[in-house]
Design a protein around this motif. Structure first.
Motif, PDB file in Angstrom:
ATOM      1  N   THR A  33       0.822  -1.203   0.000  1.00  0.00           N
ATOM      2  CA  THR A  33       0.000   0.000   0.000  1.00  0.00           C
ATOM      3  C   THR A  33       0.857   1.255   0.000  1.00  0.00           C
ATOM      4  O   THR A  33       0.401   2.324  -0.359  1.00  0.00           O
ATOM      5  CB  THR A  33      -0.907   0.037   1.232  1.00  0.00           C
ATOM      6  OG1 THR A  33      -0.097  -0.189   2.379  1.00  0.00           O
ATOM      7  CG2 THR A  33      -1.975  -1.026   1.168  1.00  0.00           C
ATOM      8  N   GLY A 153      -3.336   6.093  -4.839  1.00  0.00           N
ATOM      9  CA  GLY A 153      -4.292   5.934  -3.756  1.00  0.00           C
ATOM     10  C   GLY A 153      -4.148   6.928  -2.628  1.00  0.00           C
ATOM     11  O   GLY A 153      -5.076   7.139  -1.854  1.00  0.00           O
ATOM     12  N   ALA A 154      -2.969   7.537  -2.512  1.00  0.00           N
ATOM     13  CA  ALA A 154      -2.782   8.497  -1.427  1.00  0.00           C
ATOM     14  C   ALA A 154      -2.150   9.800  -1.905  1.00  0.00           C
ATOM     15  O   ALA A 154      -2.034  10.756  -1.139  1.00  0.00           O
ATOM     16  CB  ALA A 154      -1.936   7.879  -0.318  1.00  0.00           C
ATOM     17  N   LYS A 171      -8.922   6.344  -3.662  1.00  0.00           N
ATOM     18  CA  LYS A 171      -8.758   5.520  -2.458  1.00  0.00           C
ATOM     19  C   LYS A 171      -8.690   4.019  -2.733  1.00  0.00           C
ATOM     20  O   LYS A 171      -7.990   3.290  -2.044  1.00  0.00           O
ATOM     21  CB  LYS A 171      -9.919   5.777  -1.492  1.00  0.00           C
ATOM     22  CG  LYS A 171      -9.840   7.113  -0.811  1.00  0.00           C
ATOM     23  CD  LYS A 171      -8.940   7.040   0.397  1.00  0.00           C
ATOM     24  CE  LYS A 171      -8.383   8.391   0.753  1.00  0.00           C
ATOM     25  NZ  LYS A 171      -9.422   9.398   0.946  1.00  0.00           N
ATOM     26  N   VAL A 174      -5.385   1.856  -2.684  1.00  0.00           N
ATOM     27  CA  VAL A 174      -4.685   1.334  -1.511  1.00  0.00           C
ATOM     28  C   VAL A 174      -5.491   0.225  -0.821  1.00  0.00           C
ATOM     29  O   VAL A 174      -5.026  -0.384   0.117  1.00  0.00           O
ATOM     30  CB  VAL A 174      -4.331   2.424  -0.472  1.00  0.00           C
ATOM     31  CG1 VAL A 174      -3.275   3.362  -1.026  1.00  0.00           C
ATOM     32  CG2 VAL A 174      -5.549   3.189  -0.030  1.00  0.00           C
ATOM     33  N   LEU A 175      -6.688  -0.018  -1.348  1.00  0.00           N
ATOM     34  CA  LEU A 175      -7.503  -1.104  -0.806  1.00  0.00           C
ATOM     35  C   LEU A 175      -7.202  -2.385  -1.606  1.00  0.00           C
ATOM     36  O   LEU A 175      -6.596  -2.325  -2.667  1.00  0.00           O
ATOM     37  CB  LEU A 175      -8.987  -0.738  -0.903  1.00  0.00           C
ATOM     38  CG  LEU A 175      -9.393   0.491  -0.081  1.00  0.00           C
ATOM     39  CD1 LEU A 175     -10.845   0.841  -0.331  1.00  0.00           C
ATOM     40  CD2 LEU A 175      -9.143   0.254   1.384  1.00  0.00           C
TER      41      LEU A 175
ATOM     42  N   THR B 123      -7.373   1.182   7.927  1.00  0.00           N
ATOM     43  CA  THR B 123      -7.120   1.209   6.496  1.00  0.00           C
ATOM     44  C   THR B 123      -6.232   2.396   6.135  1.00  0.00           C
ATOM     45  O   THR B 123      -6.482   3.527   6.530  1.00  0.00           O
ATOM     46  CB  THR B 123      -8.449   1.342   5.730  1.00  0.00           C
ATOM     47  OG1 THR B 123      -9.372   0.453   6.309  1.00  0.00           O
ATOM     48  CG2 THR B 123      -8.259   1.025   4.269  1.00  0.00           C
ATOM     49  N   LYS B 124      -5.197   2.077   5.364  1.00  0.00           N
ATOM     50  CA  LYS B 124      -4.257   3.109   4.962  1.00  0.00           C
ATOM     51  C   LYS B 124      -4.965   4.136   4.090  1.00  0.00           C
ATOM     52  O   LYS B 124      -5.691   3.787   3.179  1.00  0.00           O
ATOM     53  CB  LYS B 124      -3.126   2.444   4.179  1.00  0.00           C
ATOM     54  CG  LYS B 124      -1.944   3.292   3.936  1.00  0.00           C
ATOM     55  CD  LYS B 124      -0.771   2.877   4.805  1.00  0.00           C
ATOM     56  CE  LYS B 124       0.394   3.802   4.533  1.00  0.00           C
ATOM     57  NZ  LYS B 124       0.552   4.918   5.320  1.00  0.00           N
ATOM     58  N   GLY B 125      -4.767   5.408   4.413  1.00  0.00           N
ATOM     59  CA  GLY B 125      -5.329   6.472   3.580  1.00  0.00           C
ATOM     60  C   GLY B 125      -6.786   6.765   3.870  1.00  0.00           C
ATOM     61  O   GLY B 125      -7.333   7.739   3.380  1.00  0.00           O
ATOM     62  N   ILE B 126      -7.452   5.900   4.662  1.00  0.00           N
ATOM     63  CA  ILE B 126      -8.854   6.156   4.987  1.00  0.00           C
ATOM     64  C   ILE B 126      -9.003   6.254   6.499  1.00  0.00           C
ATOM     65  O   ILE B 126      -9.142   7.331   7.068  1.00  0.00           O
ATOM     66  CB  ILE B 126      -9.774   5.063   4.407  1.00  0.00           C
ATOM     67  CG1 ILE B 126      -9.654   5.082   2.874  1.00  0.00           C
ATOM     68  CG2 ILE B 126     -11.215   5.310   4.811  1.00  0.00           C
ATOM     69  CD1 ILE B 126     -10.486   4.060   2.176  1.00  0.00           C
TER      70      ILE B 126
END
Lengths: 228, 179
Positions: A33, A153-154, A171, A174-175, B123-126
């Motif tokens: 990630t 994603g970031a 987003k 990164v999921l 969760t990364k980024g969330i």
């Protein structure tokens, strides 16, 4: 000398453990990630791989065939624990980010696969070079996945903001689904690069693509030969 | 495979070899542990000190203990000449696992600051946006109990709720300490 170079470079593209042999997929998808996590995981796995390959190659004539798998696992688990302790002591943040996937290097099939498939039959030097090559391939795959997923994603690059200030990042990258998108695309890229070098893609799904083939009873049986 | 078992070759040697390997590996682990132990403890202490200072800056932090729900819970008194506040470490489960939070509370019951100690399971980024200082800023000055419905980040409801829960249990502990 040229064969040593081959042992090294085969891990990068042609036999890249993640993208061509499709080994170690679980940590790959979970860890990538962020680029820095991929780097940490890659380096940790490379250190373990180097240690276990060298020791197993040194002991290849000493370890009796019957107990080789438990012996390999013990040695690998030892190296993993050492790497984990060192990481906890000197890089605690990275240790936290890698979480359960660091101790799970023990059962990473790349490591056992190289021990069984390469280090147990080759000289120490060749095994060390093989480990560095495979480790570099693993690290390269993880870092490139990490860079792509982190950027999309970031909006950052190695945690430095790039587009995160003015573009809302995607987003999903990164999921887990984003992990599979990037994974598939990178496999396609690696396959096309390998084909450009004039080789056929490794048949990773067949019984004979397995790194442990030569030691596996199924691989050596008549049926296994037929599958080839 | 019809073959006579050779006791020495098939049983004794493999067993002894495996035993020796295990002993050597264990010794190597013990040595590494011995070498890294001090460093690990130091790193942990440093990190804790850093968080304590972020929550309430003070010259000295005195470790205290309180009984709560039958469990002994450690907390810190921030002392800088006089008592500047109490610092609690609490956690609550978020989206992926426990979120642990350090809350500093002034003697008058108002929150001095909130710092996230660990949100690595979110969760990364969330979910991990709860570590954003701008988000944590709004807890400052609140007292009593923080409203569960307020202070959530869109898309990170679970993680935000975990922070609120953890902060509220710190506030509860504070009431207990104050008596």
């Amino acid at each position: 000398m040229s064969s040593l170079r081959q042992e090294f470079s085969k891990g990068l593209i042609l036999e890249n453990p993640v993208l061509r042999l499709v080994l170690g997929t679980c940590p790959t998808l979970a860890i990538s990630t962020a680029a820095i996590n991929g780097m940490g995981m890659g380096v940790a796995a490379t250190l373990v791989l180097l240690g276990s390959n060298v020791v197993i190659s040194l002991l290849r004539k000493v370890i009796p065939d019957r107990v080789r798998i438990p012996a390999y696992i013990t040695i690998i688990a030892g190296f993993v624990s050492i790497v984990q302790m060192l990481m906890k002591a000197y890089l605690p943040t990275l240790d936290k980010a890698l979480g359960i996937y660091l101790p799970l290097i023990v059962v990473n099939c790349i490591i056992l696969g190289r021990a069984e498939g390469f280090a147990s039959k080759n000289s120490v030097l060749a095994s060390a070079v093989d480990a560095i090559g495979m480790g570099a391939g693993f690290t390269a795959a993880l870092v490139s996945m990490g860079i792509i997923r982190e950027f999309l994603g970031a909006g950052t690059f190695f945690s430095l903001p790039v587009t995160s200030q003015f573009i809302e990042p995607i987003k999903v990258m990164v999921l887990p689904p984003g992990g599979f998108f990037v994974f598939g695309i990178l496999i396609a890229v690696a396959n096309s690069l390998a084909r450009r070098k004039g080789r056929k893609p490794v048949d990773s799904l067949g019984c004979h693509g397995c790194a442990g083939c030569e030691a596996c009873p199924a691989g050596q049986s008549e049926e296994g030969k037929l599958n080839e | 495979m019809e073959r006579k078992i050779n006791v020495l070759k098939d049983i004794v040697i493999p067993t002894v070899t495996l035993l020796i390997i295990c002993v050597v590996v264990t010794a190597a682990l013990a040595a590494t542990n011995w070498l890294t132990q001090k460093q690990m403890a130091e790193k942990e202490f440093e990190k804790k000190k850093e968080s304590l200072e972020k929550v309430i800056a003070a010259g000295d932090y005195k470790e205290q203990e309180i009984e709560h729900d039958g469990q002994k819970i450690k907390y810190y008194e921030a002392i800088d000449g006089e008592l500047k506040g109490y610092i609690f470490e609490t956690s609550a489960s978020g989206y992926g696992g426990a979120v642990s939070v350090m809350t500093g509370i002034q003697p008058d019951g108002k929150i001095a600051a909130v710092v996230i100690l660990d949100a690595s399971k979110e969760t990364k980024g969330i979910g991990d946006r709860i570590t954003n200082p701008a988000y944590l800023e709004q807890y400052k000055g609140q007292s009593g109990q923080v409203d569960e419905g307020a202070n959530t980040i869109t898309g990170a409801t679970f993680s935000s709720k975990a922070v609120i829960k953890a902060v509220n249990s710190a506030l509860e502990l504070f009431d207990k300490v104050k008596g």
